[in-house]
Design a protein around this motif. Structure first.
Motif, short mmCIF file in Angstrom:
data_model
loop_
_atom_site.label_atom_id
_atom_site.label_comp_id
_atom_site.label_asym_id
_atom_site.label_seq_id
_atom_site.Cartn_x
_atom_site.Cartn_y
_atom_site.Cartn_z
N SER A 53 20.49 46.08 29.13
CA SER A 53 21.14 46.86 30.18
C SER A 53 22.36 47.61 29.69
N ARG A 56 25.20 46.69 32.26
CA ARG A 56 25.84 45.40 31.96
C ARG A 56 26.83 45.56 30.80
N THR A 66 27.07 35.94 31.95
CA THR A 66 27.15 36.01 33.41
C THR A 66 25.84 35.53 34.02
N GLY A 68 24.60 37.04 36.43
CA GLY A 68 24.03 38.23 37.02
C GLY A 68 24.59 38.53 38.38
#
Length: 71
Positions: A53, A56, A66, A68
């Motif tokens: 990502s 991200r 994380t 998410g």
């Protein structure tokens, strides 16, 4: 389910096949810049671009994990 959710949104709310170049906070909003030159100012941004990502990478410092979920 996807169609049900998409149909509940205003037209052009979801943009497909956009390559994100940068994301930065502007007060309570986020300014998104795309490779096409398009710019969007949004109250919320959701990156659904998979394991590698770009979104991200821009919003979470390198090496920090994380779940998410962000508040």
């Amino acid at each position: 389910m996807r169609d049900l959710l998409l149909d509940s949104l205003q037209p052009n709310t979801v943009q497909w096949d956009c390559k994100l170049e940068s994301a930065e906070l502007q007060g309570d909003q986020v300014l998104l810049r795309f490779a096409s030159g398009q710019i969007a100012l949004a109250d919320i941004a959701v990156g659904c671009d998979g394991a590698n990502s770009r979104f991200r990478e821009l919003v979470i410092p390198f090496g920090q994990s994380t779940s998410g979920c962000r508040s």
